[in-house]
Design a protein around this motif. Structure first.
Motif, PDB file in Angstrom:
ATOM      1  N   VAL A  27       0.846  -1.324   0.086  1.00  0.00           N
ATOM      2  CA  VAL A  27       0.036   0.092  -0.013  1.00  0.00           C
ATOM      3  C   VAL A  27       0.839   1.262   0.068  1.00  0.00           C
ATOM      4  O   VAL A  27       0.336   2.188  -0.403  1.00  0.00           O
ATOM      5  CB  VAL A  27      -0.953   0.123   1.092  1.00  0.00           C
ATOM      6  CG1 VAL A  27      -1.847  -1.129   1.009  1.00  0.00           C
ATOM      7  CG2 VAL A  27      -0.537  -0.029   2.488  1.00  0.00           C
ATOM      8  N   SER A  28       2.100   1.228   0.298  1.00  0.00           N
ATOM      9  CA  SER A  28       2.849   2.304   0.377  1.00  0.00           C
ATOM     10  C   SER A  28       3.619   2.387  -1.142  1.00  0.00           C
ATOM     11  O   SER A  28       4.344   3.354  -1.394  1.00  0.00           O
ATOM     12  CB  SER A  28       4.282   2.113   1.049  1.00  0.00           C
ATOM     13  OG  SER A  28       3.733   2.056   2.667  1.00  0.00           O
ATOM     14  N   GLY A  29       3.386   1.657  -1.981  1.00  0.00           N
ATOM     15  CA  GLY A  29       4.008   1.722  -3.333  1.00  0.00           C
ATOM     16  C   GLY A  29       5.034   1.148  -3.785  1.00  0.00           C
ATOM     17  O   GLY A  29       5.720   1.399  -4.627  1.00  0.00           O
ATOM     18  N   ASN A  30       5.735   0.376  -2.634  1.00  0.00           N
ATOM     19  CA  ASN A  30       7.076  -0.292  -2.798  1.00  0.00           C
ATOM     20  C   ASN A  30       7.162  -1.353  -3.249  1.00  0.00           C
ATOM     21  O   ASN A  30       6.561  -2.274  -2.774  1.00  0.00           O
ATOM     22  CB  ASN A  30       7.723   0.119  -1.545  1.00  0.00           C
ATOM     23  CG  ASN A  30       7.915   1.262  -0.779  1.00  0.00           C
ATOM     24  OD1 ASN A  30       8.102   2.338  -1.604  1.00  0.00           O
ATOM     25  ND2 ASN A  30       7.499   1.483   0.421  1.00  0.00           N
ATOM     26  N   PRO A  31       8.217  -1.980  -4.108  1.00  0.00           N
ATOM     27  CA  PRO A  31       8.364  -3.218  -4.715  1.00  0.00           C
ATOM     28  C   PRO A  31       8.752  -3.924  -3.275  1.00  0.00           C
ATOM     29  O   PRO A  31       9.651  -3.221  -2.555  1.00  0.00           O
ATOM     30  CB  PRO A  31       9.208  -3.128  -5.850  1.00  0.00           C
ATOM     31  CG  PRO A  31       9.846  -1.768  -5.946  1.00  0.00           C
ATOM     32  CD  PRO A  31       8.897  -0.728  -5.007  1.00  0.00           C
ATOM     33  N   PHE A  32       8.626  -5.204  -3.233  1.00  0.00           N
ATOM     34  CA  PHE A  32       9.079  -5.986  -1.889  1.00  0.00           C
ATOM     35  C   PHE A  32       9.104  -7.200  -2.529  1.00  0.00           C
ATOM     36  O   PHE A  32       8.571  -8.033  -3.182  1.00  0.00           O
ATOM     37  CB  PHE A  32       8.109  -5.516  -0.835  1.00  0.00           C
ATOM     38  CG  PHE A  32       8.576  -6.063   0.535  1.00  0.00           C
ATOM     39  CD1 PHE A  32       9.722  -5.289   0.973  1.00  0.00           C
ATOM     40  CD2 PHE A  32       8.191  -7.170   1.308  1.00  0.00           C
ATOM     41  CE1 PHE A  32      10.300  -5.618   2.215  1.00  0.00           C
ATOM     42  CE2 PHE A  32       8.458  -7.474   2.315  1.00  0.00           C
ATOM     43  CZ  PHE A  32       9.720  -6.724   3.223  1.00  0.00           C
ATOM     44  N   GLN A  33      10.005  -7.941  -1.485  1.00  0.00           N
ATOM     45  CA  GLN A  33      10.334  -9.701  -1.867  1.00  0.00           C
ATOM     46  C   GLN A  33       9.002 -10.315  -1.586  1.00  0.00           C
ATOM     47  O   GLN A  33       8.020  -9.987  -0.663  1.00  0.00           O
ATOM     48  CB  GLN A  33      11.332 -10.036  -0.857  1.00  0.00           C
ATOM     49  CG  GLN A  33      12.845  -9.626  -1.377  1.00  0.00           C
ATOM     50  CD  GLN A  33      13.084  -8.233  -0.781  1.00  0.00           C
ATOM     51  OE1 GLN A  33      12.475  -7.706  -0.029  1.00  0.00           O
ATOM     52  NE2 GLN A  33      13.987  -7.733  -1.643  1.00  0.00           N
ATOM     53  N   SER A  34       8.607 -11.263  -2.412  1.00  0.00           N
ATOM     54  CA  SER A  34       7.479 -12.111  -2.018  1.00  0.00           C
ATOM     55  C   SER A  34       7.704 -13.501  -2.661  1.00  0.00           C
ATOM     56  O   SER A  34       8.699 -13.594  -3.527  1.00  0.00           O
ATOM     57  CB  SER A  34       6.403 -11.556  -2.736  1.00  0.00           C
ATOM     58  OG  SER A  34       5.881 -11.886  -4.038  1.00  0.00           O
ATOM     59  N   PRO A  35       6.918 -14.574  -2.454  1.00  0.00           N
ATOM     60  CA  PRO A  35       7.331 -15.860  -3.223  1.00  0.00           C
ATOM     61  C   PRO A  35       6.953 -16.024  -4.475  1.00  0.00           C
ATOM     62  O   PRO A  35       7.302 -16.721  -5.113  1.00  0.00           O
ATOM     63  CB  PRO A  35       5.942 -16.860  -2.235  1.00  0.00           C
ATOM     64  CG  PRO A  35       5.517 -15.934  -1.247  1.00  0.00           C
ATOM     65  CD  PRO A  35       5.891 -14.349  -1.405  1.00  0.00           C
ATOM     66  N   PHE A  36       6.205 -15.028  -4.964  1.00  0.00           N
ATOM     67  CA  PHE A  36       6.113 -14.877  -6.421  1.00  0.00           C
ATOM     68  C   PHE A  36       7.255 -14.095  -7.093  1.00  0.00           C
ATOM     69  O   PHE A  36       6.889 -14.152  -8.707  1.00  0.00           O
ATOM     70  CB  PHE A  36       4.602 -13.771  -6.757  1.00  0.00           C
ATOM     71  CG  PHE A  36       3.678 -14.426  -5.826  1.00  0.00           C
ATOM     72  CD1 PHE A  36       3.051 -15.639  -6.045  1.00  0.00           C
ATOM     73  CD2 PHE A  36       3.166 -13.730  -4.702  1.00  0.00           C
ATOM     74  CE1 PHE A  36       2.141 -16.119  -5.059  1.00  0.00           C
ATOM     75  CE2 PHE A  36       2.404 -14.166  -3.993  1.00  0.00           C
ATOM     76  CZ  PHE A  36       1.859 -15.667  -3.998  1.00  0.00           C
TER      77      PHE A  36
END
Length: 116
Positions: A27-36
């Motif tokens: 929701v902050s608009g930041n890319p972030f690590q995820s399982p995808f």
């Protein structure tokens, strides 16, 4: 209370803890690590996928807690199980994200060498 109630309460705490960083970054608009991401857990996913992943974790953790709400004389054991689940996953996530986000990216490593 059956033993699996405590396991599910532990899992609910872990899901709730996992949902927070993904949802907040999304929701902050930041890319972030995820399982995808590619590679999973190391590469960054889009803010939208993180917001959805985080929200899904929060809903799943909340539903588990709703259906397996600690009750009765031993309710404190259930709440401890949920708290330990949240604490242990929070520690694991802080170590993992600290390593991944603290490491220089491949694109930055090349730029740093050129600037020197």
């Amino acid at each position: 209370m059956a033993w699996y109630f405590y396991v599910l309460e532990f899992l609910s705490g872990a899901l709730l803890a996992n949902g927070v960083p993904h949802f907040v970054q999304g929701v902050s608009g930041n890319p972030f690590q995820s399982p995808f991401a590619k590679p999973p857990g190391v590469g960054e996913s889009s803010p939208l996928s993180n917001a959805l992943w985080g929200f899904g974790n929060l809903v799943a953790g909340g539903l588990l807690l709703h259906f397996f709400w600690p009750m009765g004389d031993a309710a404190w054991v259930g709440w401890c199980a949920a708290g330990v689940g949240a604490l242990l996953l929070s520690i694991q996530l802080s170590v993992h994200f600290g390593r991944v986000r603290g490491a220089p990216s491949k694109t930055n490593a090349g730029n740093d060498k050129q600037e020197q």
